[in-house]
Write a protein that holds these residues in place. Sequence first.
Motif, PDB file in Angstrom:
ATOM      1  N   ALA A 247       0.826  -1.202   0.000  1.00 38.63           N
ATOM      2  CA  ALA A 247       0.000   0.000   0.000  1.00 38.63           C
ATOM      3  C   ALA A 247       0.864   1.256   0.000  1.00 38.63           C
ATOM      4  O   ALA A 247       0.587   2.221  -0.732  1.00 38.63           O
ATOM      5  CB  ALA A 247      -0.937  -0.002   1.201  1.00 38.63           C
ATOM      6  N   GLN A 248       1.929   1.272   0.809  1.00 38.73           N
ATOM      7  CA  GLN A 248       2.811   2.430   0.829  1.00 38.73           C
ATOM      8  C   GLN A 248       3.540   2.609  -0.510  1.00 38.73           C
ATOM      9  O   GLN A 248       3.742   3.734  -0.969  1.00 38.73           O
ATOM     10  CB  GLN A 248       3.827   2.289   1.961  1.00 38.73           C
ATOM     11  N   THR A 249       3.905   1.482  -1.117  1.00 37.76           N
ATOM     12  CA  THR A 249       4.537   1.547  -2.434  1.00 37.76           C
ATOM     13  C   THR A 249       3.588   2.150  -3.464  1.00 37.76           C
ATOM     14  O   THR A 249       3.971   2.967  -4.311  1.00 37.76           O
ATOM     15  CB  THR A 249       4.980   0.155  -2.881  1.00 37.76           C
ATOM     16  N   ARG A 250       2.303   1.758  -3.389  1.00 38.70           N
ATOM     17  CA  ARG A 250       1.314   2.324  -4.309  1.00 38.70           C
ATOM     18  C   ARG A 250       1.151   3.815  -4.077  1.00 38.70           C
ATOM     19  O   ARG A 250       1.035   4.594  -5.025  1.00 38.70           O
ATOM     20  CB  ARG A 250      -0.029   1.622  -4.144  1.00 38.70           C
ATOM     21  N   VAL A 251       1.116   4.225  -2.798  1.00 40.22           N
ATOM     22  CA  VAL A 251       0.959   5.652  -2.493  1.00 40.22           C
ATOM     23  C   VAL A 251       2.110   6.457  -3.083  1.00 40.22           C
ATOM     24  O   VAL A 251       1.905   7.490  -3.740  1.00 40.22           O
ATOM     25  CB  VAL A 251       0.885   5.861  -0.972  1.00 40.22           C
ATOM     26  N   ALA A 252       3.340   5.999  -2.874  1.00 42.73           N
ATOM     27  CA  ALA A 252       4.508   6.724  -3.379  1.00 42.73           C
ATOM     28  C   ALA A 252       4.507   6.774  -4.908  1.00 42.73           C
ATOM     29  O   ALA A 252       4.778   7.815  -5.513  1.00 42.73           O
ATOM     30  CB  ALA A 252       5.783   6.072  -2.853  1.00 42.73           C
ATOM     31  N   ALA A 253       4.177   5.633  -5.549  1.00 45.70           N
ATOM     32  CA  ALA A 253       4.177   5.585  -7.013  1.00 45.70           C
ATOM     33  C   ALA A 253       3.065   6.455  -7.588  1.00 45.70           C
ATOM     34  O   ALA A 253       3.259   7.151  -8.600  1.00 45.70           O
ATOM     35  CB  ALA A 253       4.014   4.142  -7.476  1.00 45.70           C
ATOM     36  N   THR A 254       1.893   6.466  -6.966  1.00 46.46           N
ATOM     37  CA  THR A 254       0.773   7.275  -7.463  1.00 46.46           C
ATOM     38  C   THR A 254       1.074   8.760  -7.347  1.00 46.46           C
ATOM     39  O   THR A 254       0.802   9.533  -8.283  1.00 46.46           O
ATOM     40  CB  THR A 254      -0.506   6.938  -6.675  1.00 46.46           C
ATOM     41  N   TYR A 255       1.645   9.166  -6.213  1.00 47.45           N
ATOM     42  CA  TYR A 255       1.966  10.580  -6.044  1.00 47.45           C
ATOM     43  C   TYR A 255       3.052  11.019  -7.033  1.00 47.45           C
ATOM     44  O   TYR A 255       2.968  12.113  -7.610  1.00 47.45           O
ATOM     45  CB  TYR A 255       2.425  10.846  -4.613  1.00 47.45           C
ATOM     46  N   THR A 256       4.047  10.173  -7.244  1.00 47.47           N
ATOM     47  CA  THR A 256       5.102  10.511  -8.208  1.00 47.47           C
ATOM     48  C   THR A 256       4.534  10.665  -9.615  1.00 47.47           C
ATOM     49  O   THR A 256       4.872  11.602 -10.345  1.00 47.47           O
ATOM     50  CB  THR A 256       6.181   9.424  -8.207  1.00 47.47           C
ATOM     51  N   THR A 257       3.655   9.757 -10.019  1.00 52.09           N
ATOM     52  CA  THR A 257       3.038   9.847 -11.339  1.00 52.09           C
ATOM     53  C   THR A 257       2.174  11.093 -11.448  1.00 52.09           C
ATOM     54  O   THR A 257       2.133  11.753 -12.500  1.00 52.09           O
ATOM     55  CB  THR A 257       2.183   8.599 -11.607  1.00 52.09           C
ATOM     56  N   TYR A 258       1.483  11.430 -10.366  1.00 47.98           N
ATOM     57  CA  TYR A 258       0.654  12.636 -10.354  1.00 47.98           C
ATOM     58  C   TYR A 258       1.503  13.890 -10.562  1.00 47.98           C
ATOM     59  O   TYR A 258       1.154  14.776 -11.357  1.00 47.98           O
ATOM     60  CB  TYR A 258      -0.106  12.708  -9.032  1.00 47.98           C
ATOM     61  N   MET A 259       2.629  13.975  -9.882  1.00 47.81           N
ATOM     62  CA  MET A 259       3.505  15.129 -10.033  1.00 47.81           C
ATOM     63  C   MET A 259       4.110  15.196 -11.435  1.00 47.81           C
ATOM     64  O   MET A 259       4.293  16.280 -12.002  1.00 47.81           O
ATOM     65  CB  MET A 259       4.619  15.079  -8.980  1.00 47.81           C
ATOM     66  N   GLN A 260       4.419  14.049 -12.019  1.00 45.45           N
ATOM     67  CA  GLN A 260       4.929  14.024 -13.390  1.00 45.45           C
ATOM     68  C   GLN A 260       3.871  14.548 -14.368  1.00 45.45           C
ATOM     69  O   GLN A 260       4.203  15.262 -15.327  1.00 45.45           O
ATOM     70  CB  GLN A 260       5.359  12.608 -13.765  1.00 45.45           C
ATOM     71  N   LYS A 261       2.631  14.168 -14.131  1.00 42.82           N
ATOM     72  CA  LYS A 261       1.551  14.658 -14.983  1.00 42.82           C
ATOM     73  C   LYS A 261       1.406  16.176 -14.880  1.00 42.82           C
ATOM     74  O   LYS A 261       1.240  16.874 -15.892  1.00 42.82           O
ATOM     75  CB  LYS A 261       0.242  13.966 -14.605  1.00 42.82           C
ATOM     76  N   ILE A 262       1.466  16.695 -13.662  1.00 43.31           N
ATOM     77  CA  ILE A 262       1.359  18.139 -13.463  1.00 43.31           C
ATOM     78  C   ILE A 262       2.515  18.863 -14.142  1.00 43.31           C
ATOM     79  O   ILE A 262       2.342  19.907 -14.792  1.00 43.31           O
ATOM     80  CB  ILE A 262       1.319  18.481 -11.964  1.00 43.31           C
ATOM     81  N   THR A 263       3.720  18.301 -14.021  1.00 43.47           N
ATOM     82  CA  THR A 263       4.885  18.917 -14.660  1.00 43.47           C
ATOM     83  C   THR A 263       4.737  18.927 -16.177  1.00 43.47           C
ATOM     84  O   THR A 263       5.068  19.913 -16.849  1.00 43.47           O
ATOM     85  CB  THR A 263       6.164  18.155 -14.264  1.00 43.47           C
ATOM     86  N   ALA A 264       4.231  17.821 -16.734  1.00 47.79           N
ATOM     87  CA  ALA A 264       4.026  17.754 -18.183  1.00 47.79           C
ATOM     88  C   ALA A 264       2.978  18.753 -18.638  1.00 47.79           C
ATOM     89  O   ALA A 264       3.120  19.390 -19.695  1.00 47.79           O
ATOM     90  CB  ALA A 264       3.609  16.334 -18.583  1.00 47.79           C
ATOM     91  N   LEU A 265       1.915  18.924 -17.864  1.00 47.59           N
ATOM     92  CA  LEU A 265       0.887  19.899 -18.217  1.00 47.59           C
ATOM     93  C   LEU A 265       1.430  21.323 -18.150  1.00 47.59           C
ATOM     94  O   LEU A 265       1.100  22.162 -18.993  1.00 47.59           O
ATOM     95  CB  LEU A 265      -0.316  19.745 -17.285  1.00 47.59           C
ATOM     96  N   ASP A 266       2.263  21.602 -17.159  1.00 51.16           N
ATOM     97  CA  ASP A 266       2.880  22.927 -17.073  1.00 51.16           C
ATOM     98  C   ASP A 266       3.775  23.194 -18.284  1.00 51.16           C
ATOM     99  O   ASP A 266       3.764  24.296 -18.848  1.00 51.16           O
ATOM    100  CB  ASP A 266       3.703  23.039 -15.793  1.00 51.16           C
ATOM    101  N   ALA A 267       4.554  22.194 -18.680  1.00 49.35           N
ATOM    102  CA  ALA A 267       5.428  22.360 -19.839  1.00 49.35           C
ATOM    103  C   ALA A 267       4.615  22.572 -21.111  1.00 49.35           C
ATOM    104  O   ALA A 267       4.971  23.404 -21.962  1.00 49.35           O
ATOM    105  CB  ALA A 267       6.336  21.138 -19.987  1.00 49.35           C
ATOM    106  N   ALA A 268       3.507  21.836 -21.251  1.00 45.34           N
ATOM    107  CA  ALA A 268       2.643  22.003 -22.427  1.00 45.34           C
ATOM    108  C   ALA A 268       2.021  23.391 -22.452  1.00 45.34           C
ATOM    109  O   ALA A 268       1.893  24.013 -23.519  1.00 45.34           O
ATOM    110  CB  ALA A 268       1.558  20.931 -22.440  1.00 45.34           C
TER     111      ALA A 268
END
Length: 311
Positions: A247-268
């Motif tokens: 569960a903790q691994t999922r939390v860390a991976a989900t948050y990291t993916t979320y931040m990557q998505k936000i960064t990609a949207l900012d760059a776009a």
Amino acid sequence: MNYTNDPAEFSLAEKDSALFTHRLEGAVSWGAIFAGGVSAAAFALILLTLGTGLGLTSISPWSSGASNAKAFGFAAVIWICVTSILTSGLGGYLAGRLRRRWLAVDVDEIHFRDTAHGFLSWAVATLFTAAILSSAVSGGVRTAAQSAATSAADSGSGMLVTMQRSNAMTALNTWPLGYFVDSLFRVPGGSQPAATPAATGNNEPSRQEAARIFLNSAATGDQLSADDTAYLGQLVAQRTGLTPEAAQTRVAATYTTYMQKITALDAAAKDAADKARKVTIGASLWLFISLLMGAFSATLMATHGGRARQL
């Protein structure tokens, strides 16, 4: 009376009469100027409508709609320039041809006045058309650039700021945060949630709490703290049947993916704003050139119309 451009050919009586008449008349024929300006504005609307119907352009030198930059190709540039030359030339010619005939005025002064009449008719047509289109378009876009930049910002950094200022329930209904929180509590195949009152009850408070934790860290771009990761891992484990470690691994991976998505949207969003800025600059320069062409055409044709008027 013989109306001629050469004052030497006037008789004394004719000169006195001409000079008296000239003193009573102004140097500017506003009626001719407004007639030329209104005619040019009407002709411009006709040609721009024709160009839109032919698919050449959907913009005008006096307005900026959301699709202006996208439509501003080579054909649009040519059509706008041709339209400006033709319409301004018509207005200038009418202003010169319809103005009063000046008596006992030398050729250089007549040429200057005709040039001024052509320029004033162009100015009237430009302002008149701008007023009409501004009210019809309701301010539009200011440019495709602004529309593109705003659209990109709404899906990128602008959306993140909105979520940070709103409550968790609103944020959960906003992409992409809602999607990542849903994936955080998604039950994997073959797993069974823990049989606890919290697990079998309403899951919405846990989702809102997870959203608040994500937004708190995303506001500064930080990673989740160890306490937040452990706490969210506990909630996920209770509602998905995963082990605490998984569960903790999922939390860390989900948050990291979320931040990557936000960064990609900012760059776009930044890339779209930069492209829109370049398109706006190019469109503005070409519209500026077309207006200069129109002013020159109006003054030139006014001298031709004035010369015909003096004959």
